[in-house]
Each structure stands twice: as C-alpha cells, then as structure tokens.
Scaffold this motif. Structure first.
Motif, PDB file in Angstrom:
ATOM      1  N   HIS A  12      -3.718   9.838   2.852  1.00 31.59           N
ATOM      2  CA  HIS A  12      -2.985   8.632   2.460  1.00 31.59           C
ATOM      3  C   HIS A  12      -3.774   7.824   1.419  1.00 31.59           C
ATOM      4  O   HIS A  12      -3.246   7.437   0.378  1.00 31.59           O
ATOM      5  N   HIS A  67      -0.014  -0.551  -0.991  1.00 29.08           N
ATOM      6  CA  HIS A  67      -1.089   0.082  -0.215  1.00 29.08           C
ATOM      7  C   HIS A  67      -2.326  -0.798  -0.127  1.00 29.08           C
ATOM      8  O   HIS A  67      -3.012  -0.799   0.895  1.00 29.08           O
ATOM      9  N   TRP A 111       9.060   0.026   3.716  1.00 33.48           N
ATOM     10  CA  TRP A 111       8.076  -0.880   4.297  1.00 33.48           C
ATOM     11  C   TRP A 111       8.753  -1.972   5.110  1.00 33.48           C
ATOM     12  O   TRP A 111       9.870  -2.364   4.795  1.00 33.48           O
ATOM     13  N   ASP A 150       3.552   0.517   6.325  1.00 39.03           N
ATOM     14  CA  ASP A 150       4.089   1.647   5.572  1.00 39.03           C
ATOM     15  C   ASP A 150       4.825   2.557   6.564  1.00 39.03           C
ATOM     16  O   ASP A 150       4.220   3.065   7.514  1.00 39.03           O
ATOM     17  N   HIS A 169       4.678  10.042   5.118  1.00 37.66           N
ATOM     18  CA  HIS A 169       3.269  10.406   4.873  1.00 37.66           C
ATOM     19  C   HIS A 169       2.297   9.508   5.645  1.00 37.66           C
ATOM     20  O   HIS A 169       1.138   9.847   5.816  1.00 37.66           O
TER      21      HIS A 169
END
Ligand code: MN3
Length: 242
Positions: free
Chosen positions: A64, A113, A162, A200, A204
């Motif tokens: 990630h 992120h 998100w 998130d 993934h």
C-alpha cells in the motif's frame, strides 16, 4: 479552463515547510493551512511497516505504502513536470478547480494517503478531555452513535473510495462523508468539508487480509485511529478557518 492556464493560475510557491510528525502540526497551529504538511514526497511512516499488525498486515502496508501510494505521487510529479510546474502548494491545488481527471486521481490519491497514514497509530490514543470529543458528542449525539455512523458510511461505499470525518465550515458541524475513487472532500467537485481523518476502503487496503470482510477491516481500523492526530487536525482547521 485549459490545463496549462489553470495550473498557472493555481501555482503557488511552496512554503518549504517540512513535516516529520504530528508534533510539527501542533506547533504550526494558527492561520496556517493544516494540510500544508502534504508535500511532493511521502511522509515517512511514524510506525514500522509491521507496526499496525495484527490489524493491518505488513504485506498490505508494504504494498500500500511502497507501491500504490508511491505510484500516485510518482504520477502527480510526472504531471507537474510535464506541465513545467516546479513547486506546488498541494493544499491550494487540491482545493482549486481541477478538471483534469489524471490530476484529480493521482494528486487525490497522494493527498488522501498522506492523511490516511497519519490517521493510524499502534499507540493507544484517546480523545478524553479534548475539544474534538465534545464536538463529536454535540454533533452526533454520542460516541457510540458517531462510531456507528462512521462504520456504516465506510461499509456502504460502493466500489473503491473513502469515508471521512470532516469539519463542515458552513454548518459549523462535524460530518461523516464519503468520496468515490481518489476524490477528496475538499475538491471543488465534492465541496464537502475539511477532512480530519479518513479510512481507505479500496480493496487494496484490506483484501489480502480480510478478503470480502470489509466490515471486519473497518472495526479493526477503528481501534488504531490516531486520535491525537485527529484532535490536532481539528484544532488546526478551526484556527485556520477562524
Ligand atoms: Mn489506498
């Protein structure tokens, strides 16, 4: 507005401020844009790649942070270089009238992120006695209600996206909101509020460990929220907006 003109209009020389941890953020509280810690580089994690085990596996964190998130930054840099933008105030750019999908996805990805890594910690943090807790209780009716709403919002994101705890400056309230893909609540297209923390829920972020059990991932994520960071962000946003 074409891409070049838009970038020219929104290009602001970076303040050159460095950010190494949430302590810096606290010291910078004032009229400073609280998102200026987000620069054209990845903030070093304040914990090890295995620091969030067992809630988030080191395999997920490695992929990630080092692959997915690094990729968004790389593509953002590429875009800015191709458009001959040497330095960029990302906090101003994310709030500008972006129309380029490539930039929205990749700058959004980098920006989101950076908030995400700071939203988590292996340390046990608490909101006891903070302004943010008082505001949560005022706006959601209680801690339990807040967590339920956050969990429900994150669970219901369809596809990739998100869930955020945001400050809505118009209603002067905390809100829980979601964004699709790599959109950020501050983008003009979203216009939802100022993110304090965000989860998130792209696959993934959890699939290798939780498979299709997103709800379990969210429950575990809630136990590693960095409430110190959240409270500092909240104070910084209020100072910035007042
Ligand atoms: Mn991600």
């Amino acid at each position: 507005m074409d891409r070049r003109k838009f970038l020219k209009n929104t290009a602001i020389i970076s303040t050159g401020m460095t950010f190494l941890g949430s302590e810096v953020l606290a010291k910078k509280a004032g009229s400073t844009n609280p998102y200026e810690f987000i620069q054209l580089r990845q903030s070093p994690l304040t914990y090890g790649i295995d620091g969030l085990e067992p809630k988030i596996s080191s395999q997920i964190m490695d992929l990630h942070y080092n692959k997915h998130a690094a990729g968004y930054l790389k593509k953002t840099n590429k875009f800015l270089q191709e458009n001959k933008i040497k330095e960029q105030n990302l906090a101003a750019l994310i709030q500008s009238d972006m129309s380029d999908t490539f930039l929205i996805n990749n700058l959004g990805g980098h920006f989101n992120h950076e908030i995400f890594w700071h939203s988590m910690t292996p340390q046990k943090t608490t909101l006891v006695g903070t302004k943010l807790l008082a505001q949560i209780i005022k706006d959601f009716g209680g801690w339990k209600q807040f967590l339920e709403q956050f969990h429900s919002a994150a669970s219901k994101v369809f596809g990739s996206g998100w869930a955020w705890l945001c400050w809505d400056d118009r209603s002067r309230k905390l809100i829980i909101t979601t964004t699709a893909n790599q959109n950020n609540p501050m983008m003009k297209s979203e216009n939802k509020g100022y993110p304090i923390i965000g989860i998130d829920v792209w696959e993934h972020a959890y699939y290798l460990q939780y498979q299709n059990r997103r709800a379990e991932y969210i429950t575990n994520w809630e136990e590693i929220i960095n409430w110190d960071f959240a409270n500092q962000m909240f104070s910084s946003i209020l100072n910035w907006k007042n």
